[in-house]
Design a protein around this motif. Structure first.
Motif, PDB file in Angstrom:
ATOM      1  N   GLN A 133       0.226  21.596  29.965  1.00 11.02           N
ATOM      2  CA  GLN A 133       0.021  21.585  28.522  1.00 11.02           C
ATOM      3  C   GLN A 133       0.947  20.601  27.814  1.00 11.02           C
ATOM      4  O   GLN A 133       0.605  20.053  26.764  1.00 11.02           O
ATOM      5  CB  GLN A 133       0.220  22.998  27.964  1.00 11.02           C
ATOM      6  CG  GLN A 133      -0.872  23.962  28.421  1.00 11.02           C
ATOM      7  CD  GLN A 133      -0.540  25.398  28.106  1.00 11.02           C
ATOM      8  OE1 GLN A 133       0.607  25.734  27.830  1.00 11.02           O
ATOM      9  NE2 GLN A 133      -1.538  26.267  28.164  1.00 11.02           N
ATOM     10  N   ALA A 134       2.127  20.368  28.396  1.00 10.21           N
ATOM     11  CA  ALA A 134       3.083  19.433  27.797  1.00 10.21           C
ATOM     12  C   ALA A 134       2.784  17.989  28.164  1.00 10.21           C
ATOM     13  O   ALA A 134       3.443  17.079  27.667  1.00 10.21           O
ATOM     14  CB  ALA A 134       4.501  19.794  28.233  1.00 10.21           C
ATOM     15  N   GLY A 135       1.793  17.763  29.029  1.00 10.24           N
ATOM     16  CA  GLY A 135       1.435  16.404  29.400  1.00 10.24           C
ATOM     17  C   GLY A 135       2.269  15.825  30.520  1.00 10.24           C
ATOM     18  O   GLY A 135       2.346  14.600  30.682  1.00 10.24           O
ATOM     19  N   THR A 136       2.906  16.672  31.320  1.00  9.04           N
ATOM     20  CA  THR A 136       3.732  16.225  32.440  1.00  9.04           C
ATOM     21  C   THR A 136       2.864  15.989  33.674  1.00  9.04           C
ATOM     22  O   THR A 136       1.991  16.802  33.982  1.00  9.04           O
ATOM     23  CB  THR A 136       4.810  17.282  32.764  1.00  9.04           C
ATOM     24  OG1 THR A 136       5.618  17.475  31.597  1.00  9.04           O
ATOM     25  CG2 THR A 136       5.682  16.843  33.913  1.00  9.04           C
ATOM     26  N   GLU A 137       3.112  14.896  34.374  1.00  8.67           N
ATOM     27  CA  GLU A 137       2.287  14.552  35.531  1.00  8.67           C
ATOM     28  C   GLU A 137       2.735  15.250  36.817  1.00  8.67           C
ATOM     29  O   GLU A 137       1.970  15.346  37.761  1.00  8.67           O
ATOM     30  CB  GLU A 137       2.298  13.042  35.747  1.00  8.67           C
ATOM     31  CG  GLU A 137       1.660  12.266  34.602  1.00  8.67           C
ATOM     32  CD  GLU A 137       1.651  10.769  34.847  1.00  8.67           C
ATOM     33  OE1 GLU A 137       2.254  10.332  35.848  1.00  8.67           O
ATOM     34  OE2 GLU A 137       1.054  10.049  34.038  1.00  8.67           O
ATOM     35  N   TRP A 138       3.995  15.704  36.848  1.00 11.97           N
ATOM     36  CA  TRP A 138       4.483  16.367  38.059  1.00 11.97           C
ATOM     37  C   TRP A 138       5.635  17.293  37.699  1.00 11.97           C
ATOM     38  O   TRP A 138       6.241  17.148  36.640  1.00 11.97           O
ATOM     39  CB  TRP A 138       4.937  15.350  39.108  1.00 11.97           C
ATOM     40  CG  TRP A 138       5.997  14.392  38.611  1.00 11.97           C
ATOM     41  CD1 TRP A 138       5.794  13.172  38.026  1.00 11.97           C
ATOM     42  CD2 TRP A 138       7.414  14.582  38.622  1.00 11.97           C
ATOM     43  NE1 TRP A 138       6.983  12.601  37.668  1.00 11.97           N
ATOM     44  CE2 TRP A 138       8.000  13.437  38.030  1.00 11.97           C
ATOM     45  CE3 TRP A 138       8.248  15.601  39.077  1.00 11.97           C
ATOM     46  CZ2 TRP A 138       9.380  13.286  37.877  1.00 11.97           C
ATOM     47  CZ3 TRP A 138       9.628  15.457  38.921  1.00 11.97           C
ATOM     48  CH2 TRP A 138      10.173  14.310  38.339  1.00 11.97           C
ATOM     49  N   VAL A 139       5.884  18.269  38.572  1.00 19.37           N
ATOM     50  CA  VAL A 139       7.042  19.148  38.434  1.00 19.37           C
ATOM     51  C   VAL A 139       7.772  19.184  39.763  1.00 19.37           C
ATOM     52  O   VAL A 139       7.180  18.959  40.824  1.00 19.37           O
ATOM     53  CB  VAL A 139       6.637  20.580  38.012  1.00 19.37           C
ATOM     54  CG1 VAL A 139       6.151  20.603  36.583  1.00 19.37           C
ATOM     55  CG2 VAL A 139       5.591  21.153  38.956  1.00 19.37           C
ATOM     56  N   ALA A 140       9.073  19.432  39.693  1.00 17.89           N
ATOM     57  CA  ALA A 140       9.892  19.481  40.909  1.00 17.89           C
ATOM     58  C   ALA A 140      10.870  20.640  40.812  1.00 17.89           C
ATOM     59  O   ALA A 140      11.290  21.032  39.715  1.00 17.89           O
ATOM     60  CB  ALA A 140      10.644  18.167  41.103  1.00 17.89           C
ATOM     61  N   GLN A 141      11.220  21.181  41.958  1.00 15.63           N
ATOM     62  CA  GLN A 141      12.159  22.299  42.015  1.00 15.63           C
ATOM     63  C   GLN A 141      12.961  22.202  43.307  1.00 15.63           C
ATOM     64  O   GLN A 141      12.407  21.932  44.377  1.00 15.63           O
ATOM     65  CB  GLN A 141      11.405  23.625  41.963  1.00 15.63           C
ATOM     66  CG  GLN A 141      12.302  24.841  41.826  1.00 15.63           C
ATOM     67  CD  GLN A 141      11.527  26.115  41.564  1.00 15.63           C
ATOM     68  OE1 GLN A 141      11.998  27.203  41.853  1.00 15.63           O
ATOM     69  NE2 GLN A 141      10.318  25.997  41.012  1.00 15.63           N
TER      70      GLN A 141
END
Length: 313
Positions: free
Chosen positions: A110-118
């Motif tokens: 929803q925020a327009g982020t292309e990827w997430v990492a953890q």
């Protein structure tokens, strides 16, 4: 609101965004997870506060707390490209972890982020398997290194024209510039001074008397920034940086040895630091006598952007 749908939580549990007033409770949750995994707490309150102060992170949108029926925080997550999620050991096995990962992905989309990492400890097999089940892949490896004190080796002589001293007031901005220049080679973005300072010199645990700098021709060419964590028998090195044109001259080894000796003089029995595979620095630390205590892996996942809802939740 940054909440999880009731059907995604166990009966009686609820969620809401985190606020600054929640920092002590979040810190307690994080350290409870660390004690269960490592047998000791390792994260200080300043590090938790710095997460909520990340540039662009809006706590009302980008954080979530899960509360048990008594209203106590038992799970939390935040997302700002990078993400973190924790579930109290006493409340695992209820599906909270999976719900937090679903929330992270939905908020990122929803925020327009292309990827997430953890980043997850390799020893936490349940967390690793949960990430894999949610489609995360491995990126880089991080290692926690340690060395017993005293090291048995005195600091080497400085290279010609180089002097060493401890950190003093006025060094903040030059050290910020030096470390960010050095980290440009592998980090995804530069940190502003304000963000960097929250993670380094403005932490309550920052130890200027254990942080050593190298100077040549009146300019800063190397720095080791150290943290002195209360109620710990270990010292911790938060940053190591050497200016590009002064590398391979033994400056990092010189400064580390001074920091090790400073911690030993304060009664510490060991010193630790984190590095990861993108920095290429593992061999350097091994040459000064450090060994790997444990490892973590950065896991990432591509996110399909929801252009209809970007910026909302």
């Amino acid at each position: 609101m940054s909440v999880l749908s009731p059907q995604h939580l166990p009966a009686g549990y609820r969620s809401r965004p985190a606020t600054a007033a929640d920092l002590p409770a979040i810190h307690g949750l994080v350290t409870a997870c660390e004690r269960a995994l490592y047998g000791r707490a390792e994260t200080d309150l300043d590090a938790v506060a710095a997460d909520l102060a990340r540039p662009g992170l809006v706590p009302g949108l980008d954080t979530v707390l899960v509360l048990d029926p008594a209203g106590e925080p038992v799970g939390r997550a935040w997302v700002n490209r990078r993400s973190e999620a924790d579930v109290h050991p006493a409340h695992r096995g209820l599906g909270i972890g999976g719900s937090l990962l679903d929330w992270i992905e939905a908020r990122a989309r929803q925020a327009g982020t292309e990827w997430v990492a953890q980043t997850v400890p390799d020893g936490d097999r349940a967390a690793v398997e949960l990430l894999r089940a949610h489609g995360y892949g491995s990126m880089v490896t991080a290692w926690l290194l340690e060395i017993a004190l005293p090291t048995g080796s005195p600091p080497p002589e400085p290279p010609p024209g180089v002097t060493v001293r401890t950190f003093r007031p006025g060094d903040e901005h030059p050290v910020h510039l030096l470390t960010e220049d050095a980290f440009d080679e592998w980090q995804s973005r530069r940190k502003s001074y304000q963000e960097w300072a929250l993670l380094a010199v403005e932490r309550a645990t920052f130890a200027p008397e254990m942080s050593w700098l190298a100077v040549a021709d009146g300019e800063l060419v190397g720095a080791v920034l150290a943290l002195d964590v209360p109620d710990s028998d270990e010292g911790y090195v938060e940053r190591v940086a050497v200016r590009a044109d002064r590398r391979n001259q033994g400056i990092a080894r010189l400064l580390l040895q001074h920091t090790f000796r400073s911690f030993h003089a304060q009664g510490r029995s060991s010193c630790t630091l984190w590095t990861h595979s993108d920095t290429g620095a593992l061999a350097l630390y091994q040459r000064v006598g450090m060994t790997v205590r444990r490892s973590s892996t950065v896991h990432s996942k591509a996110v399909a952007i929801d252009t209809r809802q970007a910026g909302s939740i």
